[in-house]
Write a protein that holds these residues in place. Structure first.
Motif, PDB file in Angstrom:
ATOM      1  N   ILE A 169      39.261  47.401  37.619  1.00 20.46           N
ATOM      2  CA  ILE A 169      38.389  46.305  38.046  1.00 20.46           C
ATOM      3  C   ILE A 169      36.972  46.541  37.570  1.00 20.46           C
ATOM      4  CG2 ILE A 169      37.477  45.052  40.013  1.00 20.46           C
ATOM      5  CD1 ILE A 169      40.480  44.618  39.377  1.00 20.46           C
ATOM      6  N   PRO A 215      35.963  37.761  43.349  1.00 21.74           N
ATOM      7  CA  PRO A 215      36.842  37.490  42.193  1.00 21.74           C
ATOM      8  C   PRO A 215      36.966  36.010  41.855  1.00 21.74           C
ATOM      9  CG  PRO A 215      37.839  39.106  43.651  1.00 21.74           C
ATOM     10  CD  PRO A 215      36.656  38.551  44.384  1.00 21.74           C
ATOM     11  N   THR A 216      37.187  35.177  42.870  1.00 19.93           N
ATOM     12  CA  THR A 216      37.347  33.740  42.629  1.00 19.93           C
ATOM     13  C   THR A 216      36.038  33.121  42.138  1.00 19.93           C
ATOM     14  OG1 THR A 216      39.057  33.567  44.338  1.00 19.93           O
ATOM     15  CG2 THR A 216      37.948  31.527  43.687  1.00 19.93           C
ATOM     16  N   THR A 240      33.710  34.592  40.512  1.00 16.97           N
ATOM     17  CA  THR A 240      33.504  35.058  39.137  1.00 16.97           C
ATOM     18  C   THR A 240      34.325  34.257  38.147  1.00 16.97           C
ATOM     19  OG1 THR A 240      33.057  37.312  39.901  1.00 16.97           O
ATOM     20  CG2 THR A 240      33.680  37.049  37.603  1.00 16.97           C
ATOM     21  N   PHE A 241      35.594  34.042  38.446  1.00 14.75           N
ATOM     22  CA  PHE A 241      36.486  33.300  37.550  1.00 14.75           C
ATOM     23  C   PHE A 241      36.017  31.859  37.353  1.00 14.75           C
ATOM     24  CE2 PHE A 241      40.273  30.470  37.268  1.00 14.75           C
ATOM     25  CZ  PHE A 241      40.619  30.759  35.950  1.00 14.75           C
ATOM     26  N   VAL A 294      39.508  37.771  33.439  1.00 18.15           N
ATOM     27  CA  VAL A 294      39.360  37.799  34.897  1.00 18.15           C
ATOM     28  C   VAL A 294      40.620  37.270  35.564  1.00 18.15           C
ATOM     29  CG1 VAL A 294      38.055  36.925  36.872  1.00 18.15           C
ATOM     30  CG2 VAL A 294      36.853  37.572  34.769  1.00 18.15           C
ATOM     31  N   ALA A 295      41.195  36.192  35.017  1.00 16.60           N
ATOM     32  CA  ALA A 295      42.398  35.580  35.588  1.00 16.60           C
ATOM     33  C   ALA A 295      43.568  36.566  35.612  1.00 16.60           C
ATOM     34  CB  ALA A 295      42.783  34.330  34.795  1.00 16.60           C
ATOM     35  N   ILE A 332      42.831  38.988  38.528  1.00 16.88           N
ATOM     36  CA  ILE A 332      42.203  38.441  39.737  1.00 16.88           C
ATOM     37  C   ILE A 332      42.942  38.824  41.018  1.00 16.88           C
ATOM     38  CG2 ILE A 332      43.420  36.199  39.705  1.00 16.88           C
ATOM     39  CD1 ILE A 332      40.650  34.963  40.486  1.00 16.88           C
ATOM     40  N   ASN A 333      44.273  38.875  40.994  1.00 16.26           N
ATOM     41  CA  ASN A 333      45.021  39.230  42.206  1.00 16.26           C
ATOM     42  C   ASN A 333      44.758  40.679  42.620  1.00 16.26           C
ATOM     43  OD1 ASN A 333      46.213  36.712  42.596  1.00 16.26           O
ATOM     44  ND2 ASN A 333      47.910  37.182  41.215  1.00 16.26           N
ATOM     45  N   TRP A 375      42.082  42.341  41.908  1.00 14.12           N
ATOM     46  CA  TRP A 375      40.689  42.384  42.363  1.00 14.12           C
ATOM     47  C   TRP A 375      40.572  41.835  43.778  1.00 14.12           C
ATOM     48  CZ3 TRP A 375      36.048  40.169  39.047  1.00 14.12           C
ATOM     49  CH2 TRP A 375      34.847  40.618  39.601  1.00 14.12           C
ATOM     50  N   LYS A 376      41.330  40.786  44.085  1.00 17.32           N
ATOM     51  CA  LYS A 376      41.282  40.202  45.428  1.00 17.32           C
ATOM     52  C   LYS A 376      41.730  41.201  46.480  1.00 17.32           C
ATOM     53  CE  LYS A 376      41.804  35.264  44.407  1.00 17.32           C
ATOM     54  NZ  LYS A 376      42.702  34.080  44.521  1.00 17.32           N
ATOM     55  N   ASP A 433      38.961  43.562  46.952  1.00 14.81           N
ATOM     56  CA  ASP A 433      37.855  42.879  47.616  1.00 14.81           C
ATOM     57  C   ASP A 433      38.134  42.717  49.112  1.00 14.81           C
ATOM     58  OD1 ASP A 433      35.309  41.742  47.343  1.00 14.81           O
ATOM     59  OD2 ASP A 433      36.141  39.723  47.398  1.00 14.81           O
TER      60      ASP A 433
END
Length: 388
Positions: free
Chosen positions: A4, A68-69, A71-72, A171-172, A175-176, A178-179, A182
């Motif tokens: 990440i 994360p969201t 950022t994307f 990022v996509a 993203i999961n 990273w979530k 987070d």
């Protein structure tokens, strides 16, 4: 965690890609659209309002949707904004897509800076902003190729928009993961919980307004050179637009180099002294730029960039230590919003004044700003009692 962090490093490149593009392209863009050079100030107002507004509200957005969201989505918005600008038939359509670009830039800026200041050491904040320097350095270089071979500036914007889109896809992919990281951080860190204080209550925090002002003064100088630097070189030194764009890359390359070096220096030096050192180095660069050495004086841009390097990341990284973690997302957002407001106001004022007088005043205006920055920063340090 390492994966990440690597993604965040790549995303910081996307933060820088749009920042230097407009200023480098403006000497050609204003002719293409048939508007005066000073019209760039309106662009700055719109960008500042949108970016600052997004930063101001980002604390609540970050808590609701997560870094994360944010950022994307924000990276996609900047890509769409740049692409729309490249296809704009006139200046007013360009202004519309500037709004899209501004909102995307403001949200991602605050989200990532707060995230890093909470979860990573000072060296990573500097090195991450060094990657921002990669973005702002390569943008004018890419643009200069299109200007040099006679093709439209629009193609340069399209290439940068494509790079932004590719970074959003990176990022996509992660993203999961990273979530999940987070979510764990939210549970462990009170700084990401919903605050009980209002904006006005938080703003009363001792030293906060002075700290915001110091960041605004810095942004005023950075934005001023970013927007008007190429125009200054064309008017004061007689450089062609493509060569002026390359010279501005030297300035942004200096920022990148300054942040790379600062990452190592910060292992031994705290945020406050990093800021002080950067101010002194940039001051010396401004003196060189002001001296009558012909094109040799332009090398002062490199030293200015190196000095600017540690200032922005060090101020933001100092937010939790200066003001605590509980409201760091909000305070970081207020710093960003206030900084953009002061920065763009300074840039706007300078654009009109220089257009009425001469762009040769640029290095002297910068010298005035850097002295004010030093005074404001020292005042903020005193009020927050973080002096060693």
């Amino acid at each position: 965690m390492i994966t990440i962090l690597a993604v965040i490093y790549v995303v910081f490149i996307s933060l820088g890609l749009p920042d230097s593009l407009f200023g480098a392209a403006w000497p050609v863009v204003h002719i293409d659209f048939g508007v005066e050079e000073s019209f760039a100030s309106l662009y700055s107002i719109i960008t500042g309002l949108c970016t600052g507004g997004a930063s101001f509200l980002s604390g609540k957005v970050i808590r609701k949707f997560g870094t994360p969201t944010v950022t994307f989505v924000s990276t996609l918005l900047t890509s769409a904004g740049l692409l729309g600008i490249s296809f704009s038939p006139n200046i007013w359509v360009m202004m519309f897509f500037t709004i899209v670009l501004g909102y995307g830039a403001g949200a991602i800026d605050t989200a990532l800076n707060n995230y890093v200041s909470l979860h990573y050491e000072t060296r990573h904040m500097n090195w991450l902003h060094c990657f921002w320097g990669v973005g702002v350095t390569i943008s004018p270089i890419i643009l200069s190729f299109f200007l040099n071979d006679g093709s439209s500036w629009r193609n340069g914007f399209r290439v940068i928009a494509l790079l932004q889109f590719l970074i959003a896809m990176i990022v996509a992919i992660f993203i999961n993961k990273w979530k999940k990281l987070d979510t764990a951080a939210e549970e462990a860190d009170a700084g990401l919980k919903t605050p009980n204080k209002s904006f006005f209550e938080i703003l009363k925090t001792k030293g906060l307004k002075t700290s915001i002002l110091s960041l605004g003064l810095y942004c005023g100088m950075e934005f001023l050179l970013g927007t008007w630097g190429a125009t200054f070189l064309v008017n004061a030194f007689g450089e062609s637009p493509d060569k002026a764009a390359r010279w501005i890359s030297l300035y942004y390359g200096g920022i990148m180099l300054g942040r790379l070096i600062s990452g190592f220096v910060s292992l031994k030096v705290d945020d406050n002294n990093m800021i002080r050192g950067g101010i002194v180095i940039s001051f010396l660069g401004m003196i060189i730029l002001a001296l009558p050495f012909g094109s040799t004086s332009i090398l002062g841009l490199l030293l200015i960039g190196i000095g600017f390097g540690p200032v922005f990341p060090s101020v933001l990284h100092s937010v939790p230590s200066r003001f605590g973690k509980d409201y760091s997302a909000d305070i970081t957002g207020y710093h960003m919003a206030g900084a953009y407001a002061v920065g763009f106001l300074a840039q706007l004022s300078f654009g009109y004044i220089a257009s009425w007088t001469t762009f040769k005043i640029t290095p002297f205006v910068l010298l005035g700003f850097v002295l004010l920055l030093f005074a404001a920063n020292e005042r903020a340090i005193k009020k927050t009692k973080t002096v060693d």
